[in-house]
Design an enzyme around this catalytic site. Structure first.
Site, PDB file in Angstrom:
ATOM      1  N   ARG A 129      14.706 -38.856 -14.638  1.00 24.16           N
ATOM      2  CA  ARG A 129      15.274 -40.230 -14.699  1.00 24.16           C
ATOM      3  C   ARG A 129      16.081 -40.504 -15.966  1.00 24.16           C
ATOM      4  NH1 ARG A 129      10.313 -41.360 -12.202  1.00 24.16           N
ATOM      5  NH2 ARG A 129      10.637 -41.677  -9.971  1.00 24.16           N
ATOM      6  N   LYS A 151      31.724 -40.425 -19.316  1.00 24.09           N
ATOM      7  CA  LYS A 151      31.891 -40.300 -17.857  1.00 24.09           C
ATOM      8  C   LYS A 151      31.378 -38.933 -17.454  1.00 24.09           C
ATOM      9  CE  LYS A 151      35.796 -43.249 -16.711  1.00 24.09           C
ATOM     10  NZ  LYS A 151      37.200 -43.271 -16.264  1.00 24.09           N
ATOM     11  N   GLU A 193      46.508 -33.913 -21.767  1.00 23.93           N
ATOM     12  CA  GLU A 193      45.682 -35.088 -22.104  1.00 23.93           C
ATOM     13  C   GLU A 193      45.966 -35.573 -23.528  1.00 23.93           C
ATOM     14  OE1 GLU A 193      43.858 -36.583 -19.749  1.00 23.93           O
ATOM     15  OE2 GLU A 193      42.831 -35.099 -18.488  1.00 23.93           O
ATOM     16  N   LYS A 235      40.716 -42.681 -27.919  1.00 23.40           N
ATOM     17  CA  LYS A 235      39.756 -42.817 -26.822  1.00 23.40           C
ATOM     18  C   LYS A 235      38.530 -43.613 -27.276  1.00 23.40           C
ATOM     19  CE  LYS A 235      37.478 -40.792 -22.947  1.00 23.40           C
ATOM     20  NZ  LYS A 235      37.384 -39.729 -21.967  1.00 23.40           N
ATOM     21  N   GLU A 245      34.798 -49.204 -17.823  1.00 22.61           N
ATOM     22  CA  GLU A 245      36.092 -49.333 -17.147  1.00 22.61           C
ATOM     23  C   GLU A 245      36.194 -50.559 -16.236  1.00 22.61           C
ATOM     24  OE1 GLU A 245      37.916 -45.589 -15.961  1.00 22.61           O
ATOM     25  OE2 GLU A 245      39.053 -46.656 -14.457  1.00 22.61           O
ATOM     26  N   ARG A 249      40.087 -49.528 -20.072  1.00 25.41           N
ATOM     27  CA  ARG A 249      39.806 -48.083 -19.991  1.00 25.41           C
ATOM     28  C   ARG A 249      40.599 -47.406 -18.866  1.00 25.41           C
ATOM     29  NH1 ARG A 249      34.144 -44.659 -20.761  1.00 25.41           N
ATOM     30  NH2 ARG A 249      35.129 -42.648 -20.348  1.00 25.41           N
ATOM     31  N   ASN A 253      43.628 -43.371 -17.316  1.00 20.24           N
ATOM     32  CA  ASN A 253      43.923 -42.679 -16.052  1.00 20.24           C
ATOM     33  C   ASN A 253      45.407 -42.496 -15.815  1.00 20.24           C
ATOM     34  OD1 ASN A 253      41.353 -42.257 -14.696  1.00 20.24           O
ATOM     35  ND2 ASN A 253      41.179 -44.470 -14.879  1.00 20.24           N
ATOM     36  N   HIS A 256      46.673 -39.961 -13.352  1.00 21.41           N
ATOM     37  CA  HIS A 256      45.525 -39.386 -12.642  1.00 21.41           C
ATOM     38  C   HIS A 256      45.507 -39.699 -11.153  1.00 21.41           C
ATOM     39  CE1 HIS A 256      44.253 -38.433 -16.659  1.00 21.41           C
ATOM     40  NE2 HIS A 256      43.084 -37.960 -16.279  1.00 21.41           N
ATOM     41  N   HIS A 260      45.054 -36.437  -9.353  1.00 23.31           N
ATOM     42  CA  HIS A 260      43.820 -36.176  -8.598  1.00 23.31           C
ATOM     43  C   HIS A 260      44.135 -35.870  -7.139  1.00 23.31           C
ATOM     44  CE1 HIS A 260      40.790 -38.357 -11.503  1.00 23.31           C
ATOM     45  NE2 HIS A 260      41.130 -37.162 -11.921  1.00 23.31           N
ATOM     46  N   HIS A 274      43.287 -29.123 -13.669  1.00 22.70           N
ATOM     47  CA  HIS A 274      43.224 -30.580 -13.817  1.00 22.70           C
ATOM     48  C   HIS A 274      44.350 -31.101 -14.729  1.00 22.70           C
ATOM     49  CE1 HIS A 274      41.714 -34.612 -14.350  1.00 22.70           C
ATOM     50  NE2 HIS A 274      41.735 -34.429 -15.656  1.00 22.70           N
TER      51      HIS A 274
HETATM   52  P1  NAD Z   1      37.036 -26.037 -17.501  1.00 19.05           P
HETATM   53  O1  NAD Z   1      35.776 -26.594 -17.991  1.00 19.05           O
HETATM   54  O2  NAD Z   1      37.084 -25.468 -16.134  1.00 19.05           O
HETATM   55  O3  NAD Z   1      37.533 -24.942 -18.537  1.00 19.05           O
HETATM   56  C1  NAD Z   1      38.727 -24.270 -18.286  1.00 19.05           C
HETATM   57  C2  NAD Z   1      38.546 -22.746 -18.297  1.00 19.05           C
HETATM   58  O4  NAD Z   1      38.465 -22.306 -19.643  1.00 19.05           O
HETATM   59  C3  NAD Z   1      37.298 -22.223 -17.611  1.00 19.05           C
HETATM   60  O5  NAD Z   1      37.616 -21.028 -16.951  1.00 19.05           O
HETATM   61  C4  NAD Z   1      36.344 -21.942 -18.771  1.00 19.05           C
HETATM   62  O6  NAD Z   1      35.433 -20.929 -18.464  1.00 19.05           O
HETATM   63  C5  NAD Z   1      37.311 -21.493 -19.824  1.00 19.05           C
HETATM   64  N1  NAD Z   1      36.902 -21.715 -21.204  1.00 19.05           N
HETATM   65  C6  NAD Z   1      36.339 -22.836 -21.718  1.00 19.05           C
HETATM   66  N2  NAD Z   1      36.268 -22.743 -23.042  1.00 19.05           N
HETATM   67  C7  NAD Z   1      36.760 -21.542 -23.381  1.00 19.05           C
HETATM   68  C8  NAD Z   1      36.984 -20.882 -24.618  1.00 19.05           C
HETATM   69  N3  NAD Z   1      36.727 -21.473 -25.800  1.00 19.05           N
HETATM   70  N4  NAD Z   1      37.500 -19.631 -24.586  1.00 19.05           N
HETATM   71  C9  NAD Z   1      37.830 -19.047 -23.399  1.00 19.05           C
HETATM   72  N5  NAD Z   1      37.686 -19.630 -22.207  1.00 19.05           N
HETATM   73  C10 NAD Z   1      37.158 -20.873 -22.201  1.00 19.05           C
HETATM   74  O7  NAD Z   1      38.225 -27.118 -17.537  1.00 19.05           O
HETATM   75  P2  NAD Z   1      38.671 -28.252 -18.560  1.00 19.05           P
HETATM   76  O8  NAD Z   1      40.141 -28.266 -18.458  1.00 19.05           O
HETATM   77  O9  NAD Z   1      38.031 -28.107 -19.870  1.00 19.05           O
HETATM   78  O10 NAD Z   1      38.066 -29.575 -17.904  1.00 19.05           O
HETATM   79  C11 NAD Z   1      38.540 -30.068 -16.675  1.00 19.05           C
HETATM   80  C12 NAD Z   1      37.524 -31.020 -16.108  1.00 19.05           C
HETATM   81  O11 NAD Z   1      37.327 -32.096 -17.014  1.00 19.05           O
HETATM   82  C13 NAD Z   1      37.936 -31.630 -14.787  1.00 19.05           C
HETATM   83  O12 NAD Z   1      36.885 -31.520 -13.880  1.00 19.05           O
HETATM   84  C14 NAD Z   1      38.180 -33.087 -15.119  1.00 19.05           C
HETATM   85  O13 NAD Z   1      37.912 -33.944 -14.046  1.00 19.05           O
HETATM   86  C15 NAD Z   1      37.238 -33.304 -16.253  1.00 19.05           C
HETATM   87  N6  NAD Z   1      37.589 -34.425 -17.121  1.00 19.05           N
HETATM   88  C16 NAD Z   1      36.618 -35.318 -17.383  1.00 19.05           C
HETATM   89  C17 NAD Z   1      36.883 -36.377 -18.225  1.00 19.05           C
HETATM   90  C18 NAD Z   1      35.785 -37.330 -18.585  1.00 19.05           C
HETATM   91  O14 NAD Z   1      36.071 -38.359 -19.205  1.00 19.05           O
HETATM   92  N7  NAD Z   1      34.539 -37.028 -18.270  1.00 19.05           N
HETATM   93  C19 NAD Z   1      38.154 -36.527 -18.801  1.00 19.05           C
HETATM   94  C20 NAD Z   1      39.123 -35.587 -18.508  1.00 19.05           C
HETATM   95  C21 NAD Z   1      38.836 -34.531 -17.665  1.00 19.05           C
HETATM   96  N1  GLY Z   2      39.388 -39.636 -18.861  1.00 18.17           N
HETATM   97  C1  GLY Z   2      39.302 -40.983 -18.410  1.00 18.17           C
HETATM   98  C2  GLY Z   2      38.204 -41.757 -19.072  1.00 18.17           C
HETATM   99  O1  GLY Z   2      37.406 -41.220 -19.806  1.00 18.17           O
HETATM  100  O2  GLY Z   2      38.096 -42.915 -18.838  1.00 18.17           O
END
Ligand code: NAD
Ligand code: GLY
Length: 377
Positions: A129, A151, A193, A235, A245, A249, A253, A256, A260, A274
């Site tokens: 929980r 998020k 980003e 941010k 949001e 906030r 996006n 996005h 998306h 992404h």
């Molecule tokens: P990811 O986590 O898939 O990482 C990208 C790739 O890089 C993967 O293959 C990973 O294994 C590799 N990798 C990671 N760190 C590494 C390093 N230091 N050296 C070598 N390889 C490495 O992708 P991402 O681009 O980091 O994240 C994308 C995700 O983030 C999406 O799902 C998106 O929706 C989410 N996101 C969330 C928010 C939020 O506010 N929570 C904001 C923006 C994006």
């Molecule tokens: N990446 C969008 C948010 O965190 O609100």
């Protein structure tokens, strides 16, 4: 602030009253991870959640840093890639965390990109929980965006990030040296980003990026640290004002809704990362703004030129393979969280650095714009 080895350290706070937390930014920060994390723990134990690529490059260094501070750790290593943000992976992770003996007052550590951070945060939100978690982001995208703001979640067959929870981390450690092993394509995806913060609200930061993106992407440590600090500060301010949001906030996006839909249409596959979807989506948001006469002609071209120079795709034509018809793309967009009463909302712009939320956009206006955009060379 300087570390004992003379390297620069920055700290940005996310101001949320009793849940305020720090984002530490700097080179070789992993070496200090144990010391920074130890005071947060109820007992000297944490479960590290990571993926296979991050584990291969950096897990030993994190484990050593924790061990040096007297912290025992277990590592849970998941497959890499967007498909890991799924119910199946969430279930598997929760079972592994319980099997590892994670207790209600333990903290778990998300060590990876946005996929690992979003999934681990969501597991933390529901395990027993709700337990607390720490973010150690390892991609540029995660260091400037996903590790900050709370998020968390997974994707659904209906679209991206549709199942999740808000849960703020209790600390973020952004070690810029970890980016040295990041593939070039992933670095560029994260850069989208970074550019987003300039495009949505800070023209002078965008101008700085126009002048400095080259050295930043080639590895200049100071330029990287500056861009990460600026992005996190932007941010943090928005999250402190509107954590869940209800308003401002949504500006985060930018790009996005289009992005998306393209990610969903390409099956969350390697065809489109992404950040690449966000890059195409941000150019589309500026072109749509021009189409609706909110901003001056030529603005979208400037945005596209900059993102293209950073090695990013900037148009749907840049995605390999077929895309679904426009009506299907618009149908995917209807699942967007900004939609209200079945009407789409978009983040549009009056100029670079001046984004706003545009509600009640008719589907036909989006479809007309996409048809026009597809004709573009
Ligand atoms: P990811 O986590 O898939 O990482 C990208 C790739 O890089 C993967 O293959 C990973 O294994 C590799 N990798 C990671 N760190 C590494 C390093 N230091 N050296 C070598 N390889 C490495 O992708 P991402 O681009 O980091 O994240 C994308 C995700 O983030 C999406 O799902 C998106 O929706 C989410 N996101 C969330 C928010 C939020 O506010 N929570 C904001 C923006 C994006
Ligand atoms: N990446 C969008 C948010 O965190 O609100």
């Amino acid at each position: 602030m300087q570390a004992s080895d003379g390297r620069r350290r920055d700290t940005v706070s996310v101001d949320l009253g009793q849940r305020t937390y720090d984002i530490h930014i700097g080179e070789n920060l992993l070496r200090e991870a144990g010391c920074l994390i130890a005071p947060l723990l109820n007992r000297p134990f944490t479960a590290i959640v990571t993926d296979e690529n991050v584990a291969r490059h950096h897990l030993k260094a994190l484990e050593a840093s924790l061990a040096a501070a007297g912290i025992t750790s277990v590592a849970i290593i998941l497959p890499s890639g967007e498909k890991t943000k799924s119910f199946a992976a969430l279930a598997d992770l929760c079972e592994q965390l319980l099997a590892a003996g994670v207790e209600r007052r333990d903290k778990i550590t998300a060590f990876g990109g946005g996929v690992i951070g979003d999934l681990t945060g969501f597991a933390a939100a529901i395990l027993r929980r709700g337990i607390e978690f720490i973010q150690i982001p390892t991609t540029l995208l995660a260091q400037v965006d996903s590790s900050v703001g709370g998020k968390t979640g997974i994707n659904s067959a209906h679209g991206k990030n549709l199942i999740g929870a808000f849960l703020q981390p209790i600390k973020v450690l952004a070690d810029t040296s970890l980016l040295e092993t990041l593939p070039r394509r992933e670095l560029a995806a994260g850069y989208a980003e970074v550019a987003k913060y300039g495009l949505l609200g800070d023209l002078s930061f965008f101008e700085w990026l126009e002048a400095n993106a080259g050295i930043l992407l080639r590895g200049d440590a100071q330029a990287r640290a500056y861009a990460i600090r600026q992005s996190c500060s932007a941010k943090a301010a928005i999250v402190a004002e509107d954590e869940t949001e209800q308003g401002v906030r949504a500006l985060l996006n930018l790009g996005h809704t289009f992005g998306h839909a393209l990610e969903s249409a390409t099956g969350y596959s390697n065809r489109l990362l992404h950040g690449e979807g966000v890059a195409i989506g941000m150019v589309q948001a500026f072109r749509f703004s021009e189409h609706l006469k909110h901003c001056k002609p030529g603005t979208a071209d400037r945005v596209a030129k900059h993102l293209k120079a950073a090695g990013l795709p900037t148009h749907m034509h840049d995605i390999e393979g077929p895309l679904p018809p426009i009506a299907d793309l618009v149908a995917i967009m209807r699942q967007d969280k900004k939609a209200q009463g079945g009407k789409l909302a978009f983040i549009l712009a009056r100029a670079i650095g001046d984004a706003f939320i545009a509600k009640n956009i008719p589907d036909s206006a989006v479809a007309d714009f996409l048809a026009e955009d597809l004709k573009r060379k």
